[in-house]
Design a protein around this motif. Structure first.
Motif, mmCIF file in Angstrom:
data_model
loop_
_atom_site.group_PDB
_atom_site.id
_atom_site.type_symbol
_atom_site.label_atom_id
_atom_site.label_comp_id
_atom_site.label_asym_id
_atom_site.label_seq_id
_atom_site.Cartn_x
_atom_site.Cartn_y
_atom_site.Cartn_z
ATOM 1 N N TRP A 1 -47.181 -120.118 -49.252
ATOM 2 C CA TRP A 1 -45.738 -120.322 -49.274
ATOM 3 C C TRP A 1 -45.082 -119.291 -50.198
ATOM 4 O O TRP A 1 -45.675 -118.867 -51.195
ATOM 5 N N GLY A 2 -43.832 -118.937 -49.870
ATOM 6 C CA GLY A 2 -43.023 -118.220 -50.826
ATOM 7 C C GLY A 2 -42.510 -119.189 -51.880
ATOM 8 O O GLY A 2 -42.715 -120.402 -51.790
ATOM 9 N N GLN A 3 -41.840 -118.656 -52.868
ATOM 10 C CA GLN A 3 -41.329 -119.495 -53.957
ATOM 11 C C GLN A 3 -40.076 -120.255 -53.554
ATOM 12 O O GLN A 3 -39.681 -121.224 -54.214
ATOM 13 N N GLY B 1 -39.183 -127.831 -58.571
ATOM 14 C CA GLY B 1 -38.945 -126.402 -58.653
ATOM 15 C C GLY B 1 -40.032 -125.533 -58.054
ATOM 16 O O GLY B 1 -39.967 -124.304 -58.176
ATOM 17 N N GLN B 2 -41.008 -126.149 -57.408
ATOM 18 C CA GLN B 2 -42.114 -125.389 -56.819
ATOM 19 C C GLN B 2 -42.172 -125.593 -55.309
ATOM 20 O O GLN B 2 -41.661 -126.586 -54.769
ATOM 21 N N ALA B 3 -42.818 -124.657 -54.649
ATOM 22 C CA ALA B 3 -43.091 -124.816 -53.225
ATOM 23 C C ALA B 3 -44.188 -125.862 -53.025
ATOM 24 O O ALA B 3 -44.996 -126.109 -53.931
ATOM 25 N N PRO B 4 -44.209 -126.484 -51.873
ATOM 26 C CA PRO B 4 -45.321 -127.403 -51.591
ATOM 27 C C PRO B 4 -46.663 -126.676 -51.622
ATOM 28 O O PRO B 4 -46.733 -125.473 -51.377
ATOM 29 N N PHE C 1 -42.298 -133.706 -40.727
ATOM 30 C CA PHE C 1 -42.749 -134.165 -42.028
ATOM 31 C C PHE C 1 -42.368 -135.613 -42.239
ATOM 32 O O PHE C 1 -41.363 -136.095 -41.712
ATOM 33 N N TYR D 1 -37.827 -121.798 -47.486
ATOM 34 C CA TYR D 1 -39.152 -121.274 -47.762
ATOM 35 C C TYR D 1 -39.675 -120.499 -46.547
ATOM 36 O O TYR D 1 -39.492 -120.945 -45.406
ATOM 37 N N ILE E 1 -39.209 -122.956 -43.370
ATOM 38 C CA ILE E 1 -39.080 -124.371 -43.663
ATOM 39 C C ILE E 1 -37.970 -124.498 -44.695
ATOM 40 O O ILE E 1 -37.834 -123.627 -45.554
#
Lengths: 109, 118
Positions: free
Chosen positions: B108-110, A41-44, A100, B96, B39
């Motif tokens: 980064w955005g959420q 649920g989070q961004a990298p 990636f 993102y 992304i």
């Protein structure tokens, strides 16, 4: 396109143990490699860039090494907050065409 | 502290155009040697770079998406945007926006989930 291959797909590790994650490039990317951590649920979050330079605020237990086609991310002593998915990413050439790896999930043993 | 926030429709119909905006605060899209990027991540899968716009306005796109992607910047609003045309279910993903310096993304955005469905 440069293909990034990460291994293993899943790594089971006990808290306090060392974790070693691998990333291989299909052709040389020099040291143009980054590592990210992603929790559900989070961004990298950027951990390492330039193959071995820790990003701002990243604990010293995270270290990166390698150049060319073979890279390693080492977590020296796993903490509970380190269980996550880790991605490598290359940015060779300029302007870069980014690719990636498929990710390594680090899970609690 | 730089912050990025994605916005846009969460549901897009097949064959239509997906449009997202990233609002930047704590920094300017027109300053510095930064790459403002998009992304995406399909549910349960890995990360895919879509493209970026450099602070100078030049762009670079993932070859696999290049024919369908446009990234633009609005310096007056401190925003940059993504348009992806002719979407299919395969374009369903969390999108993102992010800022890169060199070739890695440190902000980064959420993320925002976009579902392609009729």
């Amino acid at each position: 396109e440069i293909v990034m291959t990460q291994s293993p797909a899943t790594l089971s590790v006990s808290p306090g143990e060392r974790a070693t994650l691998s990333c291989r490039a299909s052709q040389s990317v020099s040291s143009n490699l980054a590592w990210y951590q992603q929790k559900p649920g989070q961004a990298p979050r950027l951990l390492i860039y330039g193959a071995s330079t820790r990003a701002t605020g990243i604990p010293a237990r995270f270290s990166g090494s390698g150049s060319g086609t073979e890279f390693t991310l080492t977590i020296s002593s796993l903490q509970s907050e380190d269980f996550a998915v880790y991605y490598c990413q290359q940015y060779n050439n300029w302007p870069p065409r980014i690719t990636f790896g498929g990710g390594t999930k680090v899970e609690i043993k | 502290q730089v912050q990025l926030q994605e916005s846009g429709p969460g549901l897009v119909k097949p064959s239509e155009t997906l449009s997202l905006t990233c609002t930047v605060s704590g920094g300017s899209v027109s300053s510095g040697s930064y790459y403002w990027s998009w992304i995406r991540q399909p549910p349960g899968k890995g990360l895919e770079w879509i493209g970026y716009i450099y602070y100078s306005g030049s762009t670079n796109y993932n070859p696999s998406l290049k024919s369908r992607v446009t990234i633009s910047v609005d310096t007056s609003k401190n925003q940059f945007s993504l348009k992806l045309s002719s979407v299919t279910a395969a374009d369903t993903a969390v999108y993102y926006c992010a800022r890169a310096i060199g070739g890695s993304w440190n902000y980064w955005g959420q993320g925002t989930l976009v579902t392609v469905s009729s």
